[in-house]
Design a protein around this motif. Structure first.
Motif, PDB file in Angstrom:
ATOM      1  N   ARG A 186      -2.353   8.315  10.229  1.00  0.00           N
ATOM      2  CA  ARG A 186      -3.818   8.013   9.967  1.00  0.00           C
ATOM      3  C   ARG A 186      -4.287   9.163  10.432  1.00  0.00           C
ATOM      4  N   SER A 187      -4.102   9.916  11.215  1.00  0.00           N
ATOM      5  CA  SER A 187      -4.685  11.430  12.056  1.00  0.00           C
ATOM      6  C   SER A 187      -3.615  12.537  11.052  1.00  0.00           C
ATOM      7  N   VAL A 188      -4.425  14.035  11.245  1.00  0.00           N
ATOM      8  CA  VAL A 188      -3.612  14.961  10.557  1.00  0.00           C
ATOM      9  C   VAL A 188      -2.634  15.163  11.534  1.00  0.00           C
ATOM     10  N   MET A 189      -2.309  14.915  12.822  1.00  0.00           N
ATOM     11  CA  MET A 189      -1.109  14.954  13.485  1.00  0.00           C
ATOM     12  C   MET A 189      -0.363  13.959  13.453  1.00  0.00           C
ATOM     13  N   ASP A 190      -0.292  13.315  12.702  1.00  0.00           N
ATOM     14  CA  ASP A 190       0.503  12.170  12.110  1.00  0.00           C
ATOM     15  C   ASP A 190       1.117  12.126  11.182  1.00  0.00           C
ATOM     16  N   LYS A 191       0.469  13.072  10.233  1.00  0.00           N
ATOM     17  CA  LYS A 191       1.606  13.274   8.711  1.00  0.00           C
ATOM     18  C   LYS A 191       2.319  15.005   9.338  1.00  0.00           C
ATOM     19  N   ILE A 192       1.629  15.129   9.721  1.00  0.00           N
ATOM     20  CA  ILE A 192       2.304  16.690  10.175  1.00  0.00           C
ATOM     21  C   ILE A 192       3.420  16.442  10.838  1.00  0.00           C
ATOM     22  N   MET A 193       3.605  15.615  11.710  1.00  0.00           N
ATOM     23  CA  MET A 193       4.643  15.323  12.226  1.00  0.00           C
ATOM     24  C   MET A 193       5.802  13.994  11.304  1.00  0.00           C
ATOM     25  N   ALA A 194       5.083  13.251  10.506  1.00  0.00           N
ATOM     26  CA  ALA A 194       5.871  12.442   9.450  1.00  0.00           C
ATOM     27  C   ALA A 194       6.417  13.448   8.883  1.00  0.00           C
ATOM     28  N   ILE A 195       6.338  14.412   8.116  1.00  0.00           N
ATOM     29  CA  ILE A 195       7.156  15.398   7.384  1.00  0.00           C
ATOM     30  C   ILE A 195       7.852  16.477   8.275  1.00  0.00           C
ATOM     31  N   PHE A 196       7.497  16.464   9.087  1.00  0.00           N
ATOM     32  CA  PHE A 196       8.972  17.489   9.556  1.00  0.00           C
ATOM     33  C   PHE A 196      10.604  17.009   9.320  1.00  0.00           C
ATOM     34  N   LEU A 197      10.806  15.907  10.464  1.00  0.00           N
ATOM     35  CA  LEU A 197      12.437  15.875   9.532  1.00  0.00           C
ATOM     36  C   LEU A 197      12.502  15.595   8.872  1.00  0.00           C
ATOM     37  N   PRO A 198      12.091  14.735   8.159  1.00  0.00           N
ATOM     38  CA  PRO A 198      12.541  14.738   6.144  1.00  0.00           C
ATOM     39  C   PRO A 198      12.718  16.132   5.087  1.00  0.00           C
ATOM     40  N   VAL A 199      11.578  16.652   6.015  1.00  0.00           N
ATOM     41  CA  VAL A 199      11.735  17.659   5.171  1.00  0.00           C
ATOM     42  C   VAL A 199      12.814  19.067   5.701  1.00  0.00           C
ATOM     43  N   ALA A 200      12.934  19.386   6.759  1.00  0.00           N
ATOM     44  CA  ALA A 200      14.042  20.108   7.714  1.00  0.00           C
ATOM     45  C   ALA A 200      15.453  19.229   7.671  1.00  0.00           C
ATOM     46  N   ALA A 201      15.436  17.949   7.155  1.00  0.00           N
ATOM     47  CA  ALA A 201      17.217  17.529   6.693  1.00  0.00           C
ATOM     48  C   ALA A 201      17.508  17.690   5.471  1.00  0.00           C
ATOM     49  N   PHE A 202      16.225  18.026   4.138  1.00  0.00           N
ATOM     50  CA  PHE A 202      17.047  18.111   3.210  1.00  0.00           C
ATOM     51  C   PHE A 202      17.538  20.114   3.165  1.00  0.00           C
ATOM     52  N   VAL A 203      16.351  20.780   3.732  1.00  0.00           N
ATOM     53  CA  VAL A 203      16.964  21.737   3.885  1.00  0.00           C
ATOM     54  C   VAL A 203      18.206  22.356   4.288  1.00  0.00           C
ATOM     55  N   THR A 204      18.306  21.681   6.200  1.00  0.00           N
ATOM     56  CA  THR A 204      19.300  21.992   6.599  1.00  0.00           C
ATOM     57  C   THR A 204      20.802  21.858   5.330  1.00  0.00           C
ATOM     58  N   LEU A 205      20.642  20.408   4.966  1.00  0.00           N
ATOM     59  CA  LEU A 205      21.530  19.893   4.044  1.00  0.00           C
ATOM     60  C   LEU A 205      22.077  20.554   3.211  1.00  0.00           C
ATOM     61  N   GLY A 206      21.545  21.296   2.639  1.00  0.00           N
ATOM     62  CA  GLY A 206      22.054  22.367   1.170  1.00  0.00           C
ATOM     63  C   GLY A 206      21.044  21.629  -0.126  1.00  0.00           C
ATOM     64  N   PHE A 207      20.518  20.779   0.124  1.00  0.00           N
ATOM     65  CA  PHE A 207      19.837  20.106  -0.972  1.00  0.00           C
ATOM     66  C   PHE A 207      18.502  21.056  -1.714  1.00  0.00           C
ATOM     67  N   GLU A 208      18.953  20.638  -3.209  1.00  0.00           N
ATOM     68  CA  GLU A 208      17.637  21.518  -4.228  1.00  0.00           C
ATOM     69  C   GLU A 208      16.842  20.363  -4.648  1.00  0.00           C
ATOM     70  N   HIS A 209      15.666  21.343  -4.457  1.00  0.00           N
ATOM     71  CA  HIS A 209      14.390  21.849  -4.340  1.00  0.00           C
ATOM     72  C   HIS A 209      13.762  22.108  -5.726  1.00  0.00           C
ATOM     73  N   SER A 210      13.026  21.434  -6.709  1.00  0.00           N
ATOM     74  CA  SER A 210      13.480  22.219  -8.004  1.00  0.00           C
ATOM     75  C   SER A 210      12.043  23.280  -7.934  1.00  0.00           C
ATOM     76  N   ILE A 211      11.120  23.198  -7.153  1.00  0.00           N
ATOM     77  CA  ILE A 211       9.840  23.895  -7.208  1.00  0.00           C
ATOM     78  C   ILE A 211      10.243  24.672  -6.173  1.00  0.00           C
ATOM     79  N   ALA A 212      10.878  24.902  -5.210  1.00  0.00           N
ATOM     80  CA  ALA A 212      11.036  25.434  -4.438  1.00  0.00           C
ATOM     81  C   ALA A 212      12.261  26.920  -5.102  1.00  0.00           C
ATOM     82  N   ASN A 213      12.922  25.958  -5.981  1.00  0.00           N
ATOM     83  CA  ASN A 213      13.772  27.099  -6.637  1.00  0.00           C
ATOM     84  C   ASN A 213      12.761  27.773  -7.491  1.00  0.00           C
TER      85      ASN A 213
END
Length: 269
Positions: A186-213
């Motif tokens: 419901r808040s900006v901080m809620d949204k920011i905190m929700a994004i951190f771990l799933p994104v950090a997980a895909f980067v840490t695990l070496g997964f491939e994001h087409s746009i980042a590539n």
């Protein structure tokens, strides 16, 4: 739809599903210029997150896992800017399949959004590459950042087709889950905190994001003086990562949650 709980509570999963369905309708009907401009912004945002990641992991002495985790948390800046700032990211827009499956938008509307958002993302990312090269960011750390950029691109260019596809699939499942969780806040901080771990997980695990590539690969190619990067491998990486991203976002997340929460609302377009 409000669940009636306090304002500090997250939206329930069925509420999130309907919010994403409604968001899909709005995105599908956006005018072309707005869509392209916001897509270019998203490409630039993801490129900045990618550059942030590159600098953070350079010359780290913290160990493999911790270094990648810190890099992944840094990369999260890109999706935070997209979600909170309001931009059109192809990978997140794979969730339009939920509105499509409910019969609220047509197949052509989905494909139109995906094509324009992908095109805009690529333009935004590549323009950022050019500006970053002109800014000489690769010279930071006595040139160590440039070496890291080449190493990242070389690793991506040598993935097999199945590796690139599956890593793309897992990546966008996590990206779309990040978007899903952010929609529950419901808040900006809620949204920011929700994004951190799933994104950090895909980067840490070496997964491939087409746009980042579209940032990592051109940036590495420009800086590659020793022919460490396979040009053909860059092309196959982009193609397979993109296909994997579509499956991960549209099917693994979008289709599964549609079946769970929205299938009874299906109607013909």
């Amino acid at each position: 739809m409000d669940t009636g709980h306090g304002l500090s509570d997250a939206y329930s999963p069925d509420d999130i599903a309907r919010k994403i369905e409604g968001m899909g309708v709005r995105k599908a009907h956006a005018d072309t210029l707005t869509l392209l401009v916001l897509a270019m912004l998203a490409g630039a945002f993801i490129a900045i997150g990618s550059l942030f990641y590159t600098v953070v992991i350079t010359n780290s002495q913290l160990g493999f896992g911790i270094t990648r985790l810190l890099g992944g948390l840094s990369f999260s800046l890109g999706l935070i800017l997209v979600v909170v700032g309001g931009a059109e990211l192809f990978t997140g827009n794979n969730l339009l399949t939920m509105a499509w499956a409910s019969g609220q938008i047509s197949t052509s509307s989905v494909l139109r959004n995906w094509c324009y958002s992908y095109l805009g993302n690529v333009v935004g990312a590549v323009i950022t590459v050019v500006l970053v090269v002109l800014a000489g960011v690769d010279n930071l750390g006595d040139g160590a950042v440039g070496l890291t950029a080449v190493k990242i691109a070389a690793g991506k260019s040598h993935l097999t087709l199945i590796e690139a596809f599956l890593r793309g699939m897992f990546c966008n499942a996590l990206v779309c889950l990040a978007v899903w969780l952010a929609m529950g806040g419901r808040s900006v901080m809620d949204k920011i905190m929700a994004i951190f771990l799933p994104v950090a997980a895909f980067v840490t695990l070496g997964f491939e994001h087409s746009i980042a590539n579209w940032f990592f690969l051109p940036y590495g190619l420009i800086l590659d003086d020793n022919n460490l990067i396979s040009g053909f491998g860059c092309i196959t990486n982009i193609i397979m990562a993109t296909l994997g991203n579509i499956v991960g976002g549209a099917v693994q997340v979008g289709a599964v949650y549609w079946v769970a929460y929205l299938r009874k609302s299906r109607r013909a377009v």
